[in-house]
Scaffold this motif. Structure first.
Motif, PDB file in Angstrom:
ATOM      1  N   TRP A 251      24.433  39.182  13.867  1.00 36.13           N
ATOM      2  CA  TRP A 251      25.118  38.614  12.708  1.00 36.13           C
ATOM      3  C   TRP A 251      25.448  39.688  11.683  1.00 36.13           C
ATOM      4  CZ3 TRP A 251      22.765  35.534   8.144  1.00 36.13           C
ATOM      5  CH2 TRP A 251      23.783  34.889   7.429  1.00 36.13           C
ATOM      6  N   PHE A 252      24.506  40.601  11.440  1.00 36.05           N
ATOM      7  CA  PHE A 252      24.704  41.622  10.415  1.00 36.05           C
ATOM      8  C   PHE A 252      25.724  42.670  10.846  1.00 36.05           C
ATOM      9  CE2 PHE A 252      21.520  39.609   8.076  1.00 36.05           C
ATOM     10  CZ  PHE A 252      21.379  40.218   6.828  1.00 36.05           C
ATOM     11  N   VAL A 253      25.876  42.897  12.157  1.00 33.49           N
ATOM     12  CA  VAL A 253      26.957  43.772  12.616  1.00 33.49           C
ATOM     13  C   VAL A 253      28.296  43.174  12.185  1.00 33.49           C
ATOM     14  CG1 VAL A 253      28.217  44.576  14.653  1.00 33.49           C
ATOM     15  CG2 VAL A 253      25.739  44.797  14.569  1.00 33.49           C
ATOM     16  N   GLY A 254      28.452  41.871  12.413  1.00 33.59           N
ATOM     17  CA  GLY A 254      29.681  41.185  12.017  1.00 33.59           C
ATOM     18  C   GLY A 254      29.889  41.170  10.511  1.00 33.59           C
ATOM     19  N   LEU A 255      28.800  40.982   9.756  1.00 31.36           N
ATOM     20  CA  LEU A 255      28.912  40.980   8.294  1.00 31.36           C
ATOM     21  C   LEU A 255      29.384  42.338   7.782  1.00 31.36           C
ATOM     22  CD1 LEU A 255      25.734  38.989   7.152  1.00 31.36           C
ATOM     23  CD2 LEU A 255      28.107  38.207   7.189  1.00 31.36           C
ATOM     24  N   GLY A 256      28.862  43.419   8.380  1.00 29.48           N
ATOM     25  CA  GLY A 256      29.305  44.757   7.992  1.00 29.48           C
ATOM     26  C   GLY A 256      30.788  44.943   8.240  1.00 29.48           C
ATOM     27  N   ALA A 257      31.255  44.449   9.391  1.00 26.87           N
ATOM     28  CA  ALA A 257      32.678  44.546   9.716  1.00 26.87           C
ATOM     29  C   ALA A 257      33.521  43.722   8.747  1.00 26.87           C
ATOM     30  CB  ALA A 257      32.918  44.086  11.148  1.00 26.87           C
ATOM     31  N   ILE A 258      33.015  42.559   8.360  1.00 26.15           N
ATOM     32  CA  ILE A 258      33.760  41.693   7.447  1.00 26.15           C
ATOM     33  C   ILE A 258      33.876  42.334   6.062  1.00 26.15           C
ATOM     34  CG2 ILE A 258      33.659  39.485   6.196  1.00 26.15           C
ATOM     35  CD1 ILE A 258      32.528  38.245   8.768  1.00 26.15           C
ATOM     36  N   VAL A 259      32.830  43.015   5.616  1.00 23.94           N
ATOM     37  CA  VAL A 259      32.902  43.734   4.338  1.00 23.94           C
ATOM     38  C   VAL A 259      33.997  44.811   4.398  1.00 23.94           C
ATOM     39  CG1 VAL A 259      31.682  45.328   2.807  1.00 23.94           C
ATOM     40  CG2 VAL A 259      30.527  43.281   3.653  1.00 23.94           C
ATOM     41  N   ALA A 260      34.064  45.525   5.532  1.00 23.75           N
ATOM     42  CA  ALA A 260      35.122  46.521   5.711  1.00 23.75           C
ATOM     43  C   ALA A 260      36.496  45.859   5.694  1.00 23.75           C
ATOM     44  CB  ALA A 260      34.908  47.284   7.012  1.00 23.75           C
TER      45      ALA A 260
ATOM     46  N   ASN B 276      13.936  44.130  20.240  1.00 28.74           N
ATOM     47  CA  ASN B 276      13.889  45.459  19.637  1.00 28.74           C
ATOM     48  C   ASN B 276      13.820  45.308  18.121  1.00 28.74           C
ATOM     49  OD1 ASN B 276      14.236  46.293  22.218  1.00 28.74           O
ATOM     50  ND2 ASN B 276      16.177  47.355  21.903  1.00 28.74           N
ATOM     51  N   THR B 277      13.015  46.129  17.502  1.00 27.76           N
ATOM     52  CA  THR B 277      12.875  46.051  16.050  1.00 27.76           C
ATOM     53  C   THR B 277      13.798  47.068  15.392  1.00 27.76           C
ATOM     54  OG1 THR B 277      11.016  47.601  16.183  1.00 27.76           O
ATOM     55  CG2 THR B 277      10.492  45.247  16.173  1.00 27.76           C
ATOM     56  N   GLU B 278      15.001  46.632  15.089  1.00 28.41           N
ATOM     57  CA  GLU B 278      15.961  47.479  14.396  1.00 28.41           C
ATOM     58  C   GLU B 278      16.268  46.847  13.050  1.00 28.41           C
ATOM     59  OE1 GLU B 278      20.586  48.070  14.987  1.00 28.41           O
ATOM     60  OE2 GLU B 278      19.477  49.272  16.436  1.00 28.41           O
ATOM     61  N   SER B 279      16.327  47.674  12.017  1.00 29.13           N
ATOM     62  CA  SER B 279      16.535  47.139  10.681  1.00 29.13           C
ATOM     63  C   SER B 279      17.911  46.484  10.579  1.00 29.13           C
ATOM     64  CB  SER B 279      16.415  48.257   9.643  1.00 29.13           C
ATOM     65  OG  SER B 279      17.490  49.170   9.764  1.00 29.13           O
ATOM     66  N   LEU B 280      17.961  45.418   9.789  1.00 26.45           N
ATOM     67  CA  LEU B 280      19.229  44.725   9.588  1.00 26.45           C
ATOM     68  C   LEU B 280      20.230  45.609   8.861  1.00 26.45           C
ATOM     69  CD1 LEU B 280      17.991  41.140   8.637  1.00 26.45           C
ATOM     70  CD2 LEU B 280      18.684  42.016  10.874  1.00 26.45           C
ATOM     71  N   SER B 281      19.723  46.492   8.003  1.00 25.06           N
ATOM     72  CA  SER B 281      20.619  47.393   7.277  1.00 25.06           C
ATOM     73  C   SER B 281      21.329  48.340   8.245  1.00 25.06           C
ATOM     74  CB  SER B 281      19.844  48.196   6.231  1.00 25.06           C
ATOM     75  OG  SER B 281      18.832  48.972   6.841  1.00 25.06           O
ATOM     76  N   LYS B 282      20.634  48.773   9.293  1.00 22.40           N
ATOM     77  CA  LYS B 282      21.256  49.645  10.296  1.00 22.40           C
ATOM     78  C   LYS B 282      22.328  48.888  11.061  1.00 22.40           C
ATOM     79  CE  LYS B 282      20.273  52.678  14.224  1.00 22.40           C
ATOM     80  NZ  LYS B 282      19.242  53.217  15.130  1.00 22.40           N
ATOM     81  N   SER B 283      22.064  47.638  11.402  1.00 22.65           N
ATOM     82  CA  SER B 283      23.061  46.815  12.092  1.00 22.65           C
ATOM     83  C   SER B 283      24.288  46.610  11.209  1.00 22.65           C
ATOM     84  CB  SER B 283      22.459  45.453  12.468  1.00 22.65           C
ATOM     85  OG  SER B 283      21.408  45.599  13.385  1.00 22.65           O
ATOM     86  N   PHE B 284      24.039  46.309   9.928  1.00 23.33           N
ATOM     87  CA  PHE B 284      25.135  46.112   8.975  1.00 23.33           C
ATOM     88  C   PHE B 284      25.973  47.378   8.855  1.00 23.33           C
ATOM     89  CE2 PHE B 284      26.989  46.368   4.763  1.00 23.33           C
ATOM     90  CZ  PHE B 284      27.524  45.109   4.575  1.00 23.33           C
TER      91      PHE B 284
END
Length: 210
Positions: A38-47, A101-109
């Motif tokens: 979800w946060f990958v998509g949110l990062g793209a939407i901000v762009a 996998n424990t990856e931070s949401l900020s990294k995904s964003f």
């Protein structure tokens, strides 16, 4: 109201075509579950929102130069190839135990944001699509309606982002580890393929500048 939903459908239609973001969401959902995807998509939407503002304020010419476009193509190539290789390398870590996998949401964003903000196709896409929306809406409605319909486009983007996050994360429940690993590798190869395309386009522009 029907006009509003037509713009929501426009946002959905803009997000649905398979591209780097959908491939990255698939990979993150398989490995980390709903929220990383979800946060990958949110990062793209901000762009996307940034580019919408650029088009809205008429400052597109600042980034529509050969030098800036070359930089974006080549840097986008690096981001996509790196992300794709990371996806392939980490695919073997997916276990049948469904441990995420424990990856931070900020990294995904940040990953989604960088993939979208460095994509010259995103710039041209929003110039063509949102530019036409601006022209049509401005000729028929006022600023209030323009903001409303722009929000409707964003709503469509968010709806697809949410859907992709659910679908990609659900794969962990229904597929075995071998299938999950294969999907992760396919996602990685897809990202690398897009990256190579970006690199070729960037080199063409770079050769043209020299």
């Amino acid at each position: 109201m029907s006009i509003f939903f037509s713009y929501v459908l426009l946002g959905l239609s803009l997000a649905i075509p398979i591209g780097p973001i959908n491939a990255a969401q698939l990979d993150k959902g398989i490995k980390g579950g709903f929220f990383p995807a979800w946060f990958v998509g949110l990062g793209a939407i901000v762009a996307d929102g940034i580019y919408m503002l650029i088009v809205y304020f008429g400052i597109f010419h600042m980034i529509d130069t050969p030098f800036v476009k070359t930089f974006l193509w080549l840097f986008g190539c690096f981001v996509l190839v790196y992300t794709g290789l990371e996806s392939i390398i980490s695919a073997k870590k997916i276990e049948l135990s469904k441990q995420r996998n424990t990856e931070s949401l900020s990294k995904s964003f940040f990953s989604g944001f960088m993939m979208s903000i460095t994509n010259p196709l995103t710039i041209l896409f929003w110039l063509g699509i949102y530019g036409s929306v601006l022209a049509k809406t401005a000729s028929s409605f006022g600023t209030k309606e323009l903001i409303l319909y722009s929000g409707a486009i964003f709503l469509g983007l968010l709806a697809w982002d949410f859907t992709m996050a659910i679908v990609s994360s659900s794969f962990r429940t229904f597929l075995k580890s071998r299938a999950l690993q294969l999907l992760s590798v396919v996602s990685g190869l897809s990202l690398i393929g897009f990256g190579i395309y970006f690199g070729v386009e960037g080199l063409k522009l770079l050769i043209g500048l020299t």
